[in-house]
Design a protein around this motif. Structure first.
Motif, PDB file in Angstrom:
ATOM      1  N   GLY A  81      13.251 -24.305   0.274  1.00 32.72           N
ATOM      2  CA  GLY A  81      13.125 -23.629   1.572  1.00 32.72           C
ATOM      3  C   GLY A  81      11.682 -23.609   2.035  1.00 32.72           C
ATOM      4  N   GLY A  82      11.492 -23.805   3.325  1.00 32.87           N
ATOM      5  CA  GLY A  82      10.137 -23.782   3.887  1.00 32.87           C
ATOM      6  C   GLY A  82      10.024 -24.878   4.921  1.00 32.87           C
TER       7      GLY A  82
ATOM      8  N   GLY B 255       8.301 -20.829   7.875  1.00 32.84           N
ATOM      9  CA  GLY B 255       8.105 -20.528   9.291  1.00 32.84           C
ATOM     10  C   GLY B 255       6.804 -21.073   9.856  1.00 32.84           C
TER      11      GLY B 255
ATOM     12  N   CYS C  81      12.177 -26.575   6.360  1.00 28.54           N
ATOM     13  CA  CYS C  81      13.114 -27.701   6.189  1.00 28.54           C
ATOM     14  C   CYS C  81      13.894 -27.818   7.506  1.00 28.54           C
ATOM     15  CB  CYS C  81      14.051 -27.401   5.021  1.00 28.54           C
ATOM     16  SG  CYS C  81      15.215 -28.726   4.694  1.00 28.54           S
TER      17      CYS C  81
HETATM   18  C1  PEP Z   1      13.319 -18.908   4.984  1.00 31.75           C
HETATM   19  O1  PEP Z   1      13.020 -17.917   5.623  1.00 31.75           O
HETATM   20  O2  PEP Z   1      14.008 -18.790   3.966  1.00 31.75           O
HETATM   21  C2  PEP Z   1      12.856 -20.201   5.469  1.00 31.75           C
HETATM   22  C3  PEP Z   1      12.952 -21.225   4.681  1.00 31.75           C
HETATM   23  O3  PEP Z   1      12.350 -20.231   6.761  1.00 31.75           O
HETATM   24  P1  PEP Z   1      11.913 -21.533   7.606  1.00 31.75           P
HETATM   25  O4  PEP Z   1      12.972 -22.584   7.356  1.00 31.75           O
HETATM   26  O5  PEP Z   1      11.895 -21.058   9.015  1.00 31.75           O
HETATM   27  O6  PEP Z   1      10.580 -21.952   7.088  1.00 31.75           O
END
Ligand code: PEP
Length: 254
Positions: free
Chosen positions: A213-214, A175, A216
């Motif tokens: 994740g992060g 986020g 993306c």
């Molecule tokens: C998540 O909350 O799993 C996540 C990857 O969030 P974001 O893509 O918004 O960083």
């Protein structure tokens, strides 16, 4: 090469109408573009049945929850059990997201219980691991991730572990708009696979899905997905925009 997986984590967003609109838009775009990707949509609890109804009609995506109780049944006011989720067709469950670790103090032992509950009721856990910024800066990220995996997953026997998905989510990238570089992601994904190889052997390590994740998004997904050990993504913010989410699914199928 195995088919990639893209899971959307809607977090605590949308009301019923917005959830319905978003699901329909995603469905239309998936039907139109037809990506060869395993798509999972993790909605808030109140909208899961809406999502499982749509998914059984269209077969375009599977449905995941974002959390599950570590208890099985009974006097646990406000909790949602794995049996409840299974009974409405939920087949995946995010467990150990950093927001749950941080705001709800979920520790590795509690998360191990949640993983067992999900597996008992035929849901595949999407188990999140990742380091905070200070841990990365102190070069402790490998130790942190090893401990998260060992303490929450390595009690599982082979039959259970083969249903686990691991998501590497560096907390500093969630986020924040700050994505791990493809090289940083690959380095950790390869490390995770090596841990699993040591514990469960080559076949299990190869079959294991490790998602990134992060932050993306539709712009950086292709580079991340091109890495050898990145088997797809767990998508937060960008999963709330149908076009961006489906674009990521399409990029995962290339
Ligand atoms: C998540 O909350 O799993 C996540 C990857 O969030 P974001 O893509 O918004 O960083």
């Amino acid at each position: 090469m195995k088919k990639k997986m893209v899971a959307g984590n809607w977090k605590m967003n949308t009301d019923f109408q917005e959830a319905e609109d978003l699901l329909y838009s995603i469905e239309d775009l998936l039907a139109d573009k037809g990506p060869d990707t395993n798509v999972v949509i993790c909605t808030p609890y109140p909208f899961l049945e809406l999502a499982t109804d749509r998914s059984s009609e269209t077969e375009l995506f599977a449905v995941g929850a974002q959390n599950v109780s570590s208890f099985e049944d009974g006097a646990y006011t406000g909790e949602v059990s794995a049996r409840m989720l299974d009974s409405i067709g939920v087949s995946y469950c995010i467990i150990g997201h950093s927001e749950r670790r941080k705001y709800f103090k979920e520790d590795n032992a509690t998360l191990a219980q949640k993983v067992k509950m999900a597996l008992k009721y035929d849901m595949a856990p999407i188990f999140c691991v990742g380091e905070v910024l200070e841990e990365r800066e102190a070069n402790r990220h490998f130790d942190v991730i090893r401990q998260q995996i060992e303490e929450s997953l390595f009690d599982l026997d082979d039959g259970d572990f083969e249903n686990v998905i691991i998501a590497y989510e560096p907390v500093w990238a969630i986020g924040t708009g700050k994505t791990a570089t493809p090289e940083q992601a690959e380095e950790v994904h390869a490390f995770i696979r090596s841990l699993v190889r040591e514990k469960y052997g080559d076949d299990m390590a190869e079959k294991l899905y490790i998602l990134y994740g992060g932050s993306c998004n539709a712009k950086n997904a292709a580079d991340l997905f091109a890495q050898l050990d990145v088997d797809g993504g767990l998508i937060g913010g960008a999963s709330l925009k149908a076009e961006d989410f489906v674009s990521i699914c399409v990029q995962a199928s290339k």
